[in-house]
Design a protein around this motif. Structure first.
Motif, PDB file in Angstrom:
ATOM      1  N   LEU A  29       0.955  -1.479  -0.371  1.00 38.53           N
ATOM      2  CA  LEU A  29      -0.019   0.184   0.069  1.00 38.53           C
ATOM      3  C   LEU A  29       1.110   1.289   0.359  1.00 38.53           C
ATOM      4  N   TYR A  30       2.024   1.243   0.609  1.00 40.84           N
ATOM      5  CA  TYR A  30       2.570   2.396   0.729  1.00 40.84           C
ATOM      6  C   TYR A  30       4.373   1.938   0.779  1.00 40.84           C
ATOM      7  N   THR A  31       5.144   2.962   0.103  1.00 35.94           N
ATOM      8  CA  THR A  31       6.674   2.327   0.774  1.00 35.94           C
ATOM      9  C   THR A  31       6.963   3.705   0.787  1.00 35.94           C
ATOM     10  N   GLY A  32       7.970   3.780   1.720  1.00 34.98           N
ATOM     11  CA  GLY A  32       9.318   5.471   1.649  1.00 34.98           C
ATOM     12  C   GLY A  32       9.451   5.757   3.547  1.00 34.98           C
ATOM     13  N   THR A  33       9.252   5.096   3.921  1.00 31.62           N
ATOM     14  CA  THR A  33       9.363   5.009   5.526  1.00 31.62           C
ATOM     15  C   THR A  33      10.835   4.223   5.835  1.00 31.62           C
ATOM     16  N   LEU A  34      11.392   4.572   7.012  1.00 38.66           N
ATOM     17  CA  LEU A  34      13.252   4.130   7.619  1.00 38.66           C
ATOM     18  C   LEU A  34      12.270   2.902   8.285  1.00 38.66           C
ATOM     19  N   TRP A  35      11.086   2.870   9.532  1.00 36.03           N
ATOM     20  CA  TRP A  35      11.525   2.070  10.679  1.00 36.03           C
ATOM     21  C   TRP A  35       9.605   1.825  10.657  1.00 36.03           C
ATOM     22  N   ALA A  36       8.869   0.596  10.055  1.00 32.06           N
ATOM     23  CA  ALA A  36       7.484   0.784  10.179  1.00 32.06           C
ATOM     24  C   ALA A  36       6.934   0.306  11.320  1.00 32.06           C
ATOM     25  N   GLU A  37       6.224   0.702  11.818  1.00 33.93           N
ATOM     26  CA  GLU A  37       6.170  -0.243  13.077  1.00 33.93           C
ATOM     27  C   GLU A  37       4.257   0.126  13.901  1.00 33.93           C
ATOM     28  N   GLY A  38       3.564  -0.479  14.454  1.00 35.01           N
ATOM     29  CA  GLY A  38       2.622  -0.306  15.388  1.00 35.01           C
ATOM     30  C   GLY A  38       1.554   0.181  14.062  1.00 35.01           C
ATOM     31  N   PRO A  39       0.852  -0.525  13.533  1.00 31.35           N
ATOM     32  CA  PRO A  39      -0.268  -0.304  12.968  1.00 31.35           C
ATOM     33  C   PRO A  39      -1.641  -0.239  13.415  1.00 31.35           C
ATOM     34  N   ALA A  40      -2.234   0.171  13.434  1.00 30.50           N
ATOM     35  CA  ALA A  40      -3.570   0.459  14.110  1.00 30.50           C
ATOM     36  C   ALA A  40      -4.646   0.576  13.443  1.00 30.50           C
ATOM     37  N   TRP A  41      -6.286  -0.147  13.637  1.00 30.52           N
ATOM     38  CA  TRP A  41      -6.583   0.625  13.090  1.00 30.52           C
ATOM     39  C   TRP A  41      -7.712   1.199  13.796  1.00 30.52           C
ATOM     40  N   ASN A  42      -8.467   2.276  12.741  1.00 34.32           N
ATOM     41  CA  ASN A  42      -9.324   3.091  13.368  1.00 34.32           C
ATOM     42  C   ASN A  42     -10.806   2.701  12.216  1.00 34.32           C
ATOM     43  N   GLY A  43     -11.479   1.970  13.178  1.00 36.15           N
ATOM     44  CA  GLY A  43     -13.202   1.866  13.241  1.00 36.15           C
ATOM     45  C   GLY A  43     -13.923   2.793  12.396  1.00 36.15           C
ATOM     46  N   VAL A  44     -13.964   3.887  12.721  1.00 35.47           N
ATOM     47  CA  VAL A  44     -14.995   5.301  12.831  1.00 35.47           C
ATOM     48  C   VAL A  44     -14.316   6.285  11.479  1.00 35.47           C
ATOM     49  N   GLY A  45     -13.203   6.115  11.531  1.00 31.99           N
ATOM     50  CA  GLY A  45     -12.375   7.083  10.797  1.00 31.99           C
ATOM     51  C   GLY A  45     -12.054   7.017   9.168  1.00 31.99           C
ATOM     52  N   ARG A  46     -11.754   4.640   9.680  1.00 38.59           N
ATOM     53  CA  ARG A  46     -12.047   4.070   7.865  1.00 38.59           C
ATOM     54  C   ARG A  46     -10.245   3.948   8.353  1.00 38.59           C
ATOM     55  N   TYR A  47      -9.263   4.291   8.850  1.00 35.61           N
ATOM     56  CA  TYR A  47      -7.788   4.670   8.576  1.00 35.61           C
ATOM     57  C   TYR A  47      -7.067   3.735   9.327  1.00 35.61           C
ATOM     58  N   LEU A  48      -5.789   3.464   8.991  1.00 33.76           N
ATOM     59  CA  LEU A  48      -4.921   2.449   9.547  1.00 33.76           C
ATOM     60  C   LEU A  48      -3.552   3.583   9.704  1.00 33.76           C
ATOM     61  N   VAL A  49      -3.510   4.214  10.925  1.00 30.40           N
ATOM     62  CA  VAL A  49      -1.816   4.708  11.475  1.00 30.40           C
ATOM     63  C   VAL A  49      -1.403   4.175  11.612  1.00 30.40           C
ATOM     64  N   TRP A  50      -0.064   4.409  11.520  1.00 33.68           N
ATOM     65  CA  TRP A  50       0.978   3.473  11.996  1.00 33.68           C
ATOM     66  C   TRP A  50       2.514   3.711  12.180  1.00 33.68           C
ATOM     67  N   SER A  51       3.264   4.042  12.525  1.00 32.52           N
ATOM     68  CA  SER A  51       4.744   4.606  13.266  1.00 32.52           C
ATOM     69  C   SER A  51       6.052   4.695  12.129  1.00 32.52           C
ATOM     70  N   ASP A  52       6.492   5.921  11.812  1.00 35.11           N
ATOM     71  CA  ASP A  52       7.695   5.489  11.426  1.00 35.11           C
ATOM     72  C   ASP A  52       8.798   6.575  12.236  1.00 35.11           C
ATOM     73  N   ILE A  53       9.126   5.019  13.203  1.00 31.43           N
ATOM     74  CA  ILE A  53       9.805   5.353  14.502  1.00 31.43           C
ATOM     75  C   ILE A  53      10.883   7.052  14.079  1.00 31.43           C
TER      76      ILE A  53
END
Length: 345
Positions: free
Chosen positions: A69-93
């Motif tokens: 779905l995406y590339t360009g982070t340095l170290w991707a971590e911590g995905p979490a789904w928000n059902g109300v907003g219908r989005y995924l948040v994740w960290s690039d530490i």
């Protein structure tokens, strides 16, 4: 003219050939070559969603692809789904940002900058985001008005190391792991000395009472509950290199033991779980080389998803919670699966 015995021998050998042909090919941890841009179609079933045991086939959707779905982070971590907003948040530490993938149009935006070098994220039962900060050495909650509430930053007057992963219990308790990875250098946080032993904690967000659950591991990392909240699983990426499991007894745990120690299927080379999540059947889905490994509630590995990058953490999301999101090094991947996530975020 061949004798009867020779003819029977030939026929017997011919009859045996299909048996050899039916033998499964050797298991390989190497992903199949593909065009990750999606410009070249992929033949179904996806070759990198692999059943290591027939029991995994029920979780394989045979007409869906593994997608980047995406590339360009340095170290991707911590995905979490928000059902109300219908989005995924994740960290690039290392880049000190949180990213957001929006379901309706697959758009990716920077969600939070700076993010305190956040690692694990989740949402509580009121829809508020909780994040583990390496930079701030704390667990925080983002309120609806945008303010930040510090949930935990010290235990018995000493600073935490670098909170890593986090889950919530229906009783309101916030459980998180605290290994030292964010203070080992300046890449994912700020280099510092440990003030306290690595541990797993529970915090009551109302009273702010903080209890140390266990400090038996030196690398407590991924954490999740069983679907019925009767068991706690923690991935140890320290010397143990294993997933451990306990019976949950109210606000404490008991009967701790090794759940599984992973290797790389087909090679026997060492592997270990980072982030972990349960599905509704009690299976553990673990970010572990060569991508994601799937383990039954009895500790038996049944399947894997091969990725071209090291997968750190995973979560279930989407409108039906049947889409597995995988935060892997520089990229975010997703695949539909034949089950659903057991818990929120």
């Amino acid at each position: 003219m061949p004798c009867r015995r020779s003819v029977l021998a030939v026929l017997g050998g011919a009859a045996a050939l299909p048996q050899f042909a039916q033998q499964p090919p050797p298991i390989s941890p190497t992903p199949a070559p593909r065009d990750w841009s999606g410009q070249q179609p992929l033949s179904y079933p996806d070759p990198d969603i692999v059943a290591l045991d027939p029991r995994f086939r029920r979780y394989m959707v045979t007409n869906t692809p593994l997608r980047r779905l995406y590339t360009g982070t340095l170290w991707a971590e911590g995905p979490a789904w928000n059902g109300v907003g219908r989005y995924l948040v994740w960290s690039d530490i290392p880049n000190n940002v949180q990213m957001r993938w929006i379901e309706d149009d697959s758009r990716v935006t920077v969600f939070r900058n700076p993010s305190g070098n956040s690692n694990g994220n989740t949402f509580d039962f009121e829809g508020r985001e909780l994040s583990c900060e390496h930079g701030g050495r704390r667990v925080v909650r983002y309120e609806y008005d945008g303010t930040i509430t510090v949930i935990a930053d010290k235990y018995q007057g000493k600073r935490l190391n670098s909170p890593n992963d986090i889950v919530v219990h229906p009783d309101g308790g916030i459980w998180f792991t605290d290994p030292p990875y964010g203070i080992l250098g300046n890449y994912e946080g700020f280099k510092a000395d440990k003030e306290i032993k690595e541990a797993v904690y529970r915090v009551d967000p109302k009273t702010r009472r903080m209890d140390m659950i266990t400090d038996e591991m030196d690398g407590p990392n991924g954490i999740c509950f069983s679907p019925d909240y009767k068991k706690l699983y923690v991935a140890d990426t320290g010397t143990g290199r294993e997933i451990r499991v306990w019976d949950l007894d109210g606000m404490t745990i008991r009967n701790g033991k090794r759940f599984i120690q992973l290797d790389i299927p087909g090679t026997g080379a060492p592997s270990f779980a980072d982030g972990i999540r349960c599905d509704v059947d009690g299976n553990i889905w673990a970010g572990a080389r060569p991508g994601v490994q799937v383990i039954t509630s009895n500790g038996e590995r049944i399947g894997m998803i091969r990725l071209p990058e090291t997968c750190a953490n995973i979560c279930f999301g989407g409108a039906k919670r049947n889409r597995l999101f995988m935060a892997a090094s520089q990229s975010l991947y997703a695949a539909y699966v034949g089950t659903t996530g057991a818990h929120i975020a």
